[in-house]
Design a protein around this motif. Sequence first.
Motif, PDB file in Angstrom:
ATOM      1  N   PHE A  18      -7.560   4.458  -8.067  1.00  0.00           N
ATOM      2  CA  PHE A  18      -6.413   4.232  -7.185  1.00  0.00           C
ATOM      3  C   PHE A  18      -6.492   5.142  -5.964  1.00  0.00           C
ATOM      4  O   PHE A  18      -5.593   5.932  -5.698  1.00  0.00           O
ATOM      5  CB  PHE A  18      -5.099   4.442  -7.950  1.00  0.00           C
ATOM      6  N   SER A  19      -7.544   5.000  -5.203  1.00  0.00           N
ATOM      7  CA  SER A  19      -7.737   5.853  -4.029  1.00  0.00           C
ATOM      8  C   SER A  19      -6.816   5.476  -2.871  1.00  0.00           C
ATOM      9  O   SER A  19      -6.611   6.273  -1.963  1.00  0.00           O
ATOM     10  CB  SER A  19      -9.200   5.791  -3.572  1.00  0.00           C
ATOM     11  N   GLN A  20      -6.226   4.274  -2.890  1.00  0.00           N
ATOM     12  CA  GLN A  20      -5.343   3.835  -1.808  1.00  0.00           C
ATOM     13  C   GLN A  20      -3.868   4.136  -2.080  1.00  0.00           C
ATOM     14  O   GLN A  20      -3.019   3.912  -1.225  1.00  0.00           O
ATOM     15  CB  GLN A  20      -5.511   2.335  -1.566  1.00  0.00           C
ATOM     16  N   ARG A 119       8.648  -9.233  -6.385  1.00  0.00           N
ATOM     17  CA  ARG A 119       9.523  -8.171  -5.889  1.00  0.00           C
ATOM     18  C   ARG A 119       9.096  -7.874  -4.460  1.00  0.00           C
ATOM     19  O   ARG A 119       8.019  -7.315  -4.226  1.00  0.00           O
ATOM     20  CB  ARG A 119       9.404  -6.910  -6.745  1.00  0.00           C
ATOM     21  N   ALA A 120       9.934  -8.234  -3.524  1.00  0.00           N
ATOM     22  CA  ALA A 120       9.597  -8.080  -2.107  1.00  0.00           C
ATOM     23  C   ALA A 120       9.490  -6.601  -1.724  1.00  0.00           C
ATOM     24  O   ALA A 120      10.333  -5.784  -2.098  1.00  0.00           O
ATOM     25  CB  ALA A 120      10.649  -8.767  -1.246  1.00  0.00           C
ATOM     26  N   GLY A 121       8.422  -6.269  -0.984  1.00  0.00           N
ATOM     27  CA  GLY A 121       8.253  -4.922  -0.449  1.00  0.00           C
ATOM     28  C   GLY A 121       8.161  -3.828  -1.486  1.00  0.00           C
ATOM     29  O   GLY A 121       8.471  -2.677  -1.200  1.00  0.00           O
ATOM     30  N   TYR A 122       7.710  -4.121  -2.671  1.00  0.00           N
ATOM     31  CA  TYR A 122       7.726  -3.174  -3.795  1.00  0.00           C
ATOM     32  C   TYR A 122       6.726  -2.032  -3.618  1.00  0.00           C
ATOM     33  O   TYR A 122       7.022  -0.896  -3.924  1.00  0.00           O
ATOM     34  CB  TYR A 122       7.457  -3.927  -5.093  1.00  0.00           C
ATOM     35  N   ALA A 126       1.338   3.776   3.120  1.00  0.00           N
ATOM     36  CA  ALA A 126       1.357   4.712   4.251  1.00  0.00           C
ATOM     37  C   ALA A 126       0.736   4.040   5.470  1.00  0.00           C
ATOM     38  O   ALA A 126      -0.391   3.572   5.429  1.00  0.00           O
ATOM     39  CB  ALA A 126       0.590   5.976   3.898  1.00  0.00           C
ATOM     40  N   GLY A 127       1.500   3.963   6.538  1.00  0.00           N
ATOM     41  CA  GLY A 127       1.006   3.411   7.785  1.00  0.00           C
ATOM     42  C   GLY A 127       0.786   1.914   7.780  1.00  0.00           C
ATOM     43  O   GLY A 127       0.147   1.380   8.673  1.00  0.00           O
ATOM     44  N   ALA A 128       1.302   1.228   6.764  1.00  0.00           N
ATOM     45  CA  ALA A 128       1.124  -0.224   6.684  1.00  0.00           C
ATOM     46  C   ALA A 128       2.389  -0.853   6.091  1.00  0.00           C
ATOM     47  O   ALA A 128       3.235  -0.173   5.519  1.00  0.00           O
ATOM     48  CB  ALA A 128      -0.079  -0.567   5.809  1.00  0.00           C
ATOM     49  N   LYS A 129       2.472  -2.154   6.268  1.00  0.00           N
ATOM     50  CA  LYS A 129       3.603  -2.898   5.723  1.00  0.00           C
ATOM     51  C   LYS A 129       3.569  -2.852   4.190  1.00  0.00           C
ATOM     52  O   LYS A 129       2.505  -2.929   3.580  1.00  0.00           O
ATOM     53  CB  LYS A 129       3.512  -4.358   6.198  1.00  0.00           C
ATOM     54  N   ALA A 130       4.733  -2.726   3.581  1.00  0.00           N
ATOM     55  CA  ALA A 130       4.822  -2.728   2.120  1.00  0.00           C
ATOM     56  C   ALA A 130       4.369  -4.080   1.579  1.00  0.00           C
ATOM     57  O   ALA A 130       4.579  -5.123   2.202  1.00  0.00           O
ATOM     58  CB  ALA A 130       6.257  -2.446   1.681  1.00  0.00           C
TER      59      ALA A 130
END
Length: 141
Positions: A18-20, A119-122, A126-130
């Motif tokens: 899970f590097s991101q 689930r919207a936007g869950y 960082a620096g990007a859209k959910a």
Amino acid sequence: MSDPLAPERMAATHAAAFSQSRPWSAAEIAALLDSPLIFAAGDERCFALVRVIADEAELLTIATDPAHQRQGLARICMAGCEAAARERGAAEMFLEVAEDNAAAQALYRACGFAECGRRAGYYRRAGAKAADALLMRKALR
């Protein structure tokens, strides 16, 4: 011989996989494993954490060390955790996966899971859209 599913080893695998996003720490994993409702399947190359409550199982996480990906370990791990969940009385298993995680979605679909919600936007990025979380379900019996 050391425990291949020791929280420290699991945390190292989780961090590599899970590097991101923020990986789970050994303390967080140990706290989860202290619950009689939660079990681990797999080994230090690929593991899953699952919670079973009543007749429902939830895949909390699955992580494969990048050095061991594309070897079928995640499918083996999924089969093992599904069997263990069945033994604990689970009739179905649920999970959630980021809508932009095509590899994980392909794994889950290959294992027989189907989308059952969103689930919207869950997943915050960082620096990007959910990203939305896709909810998936599989009957175990």
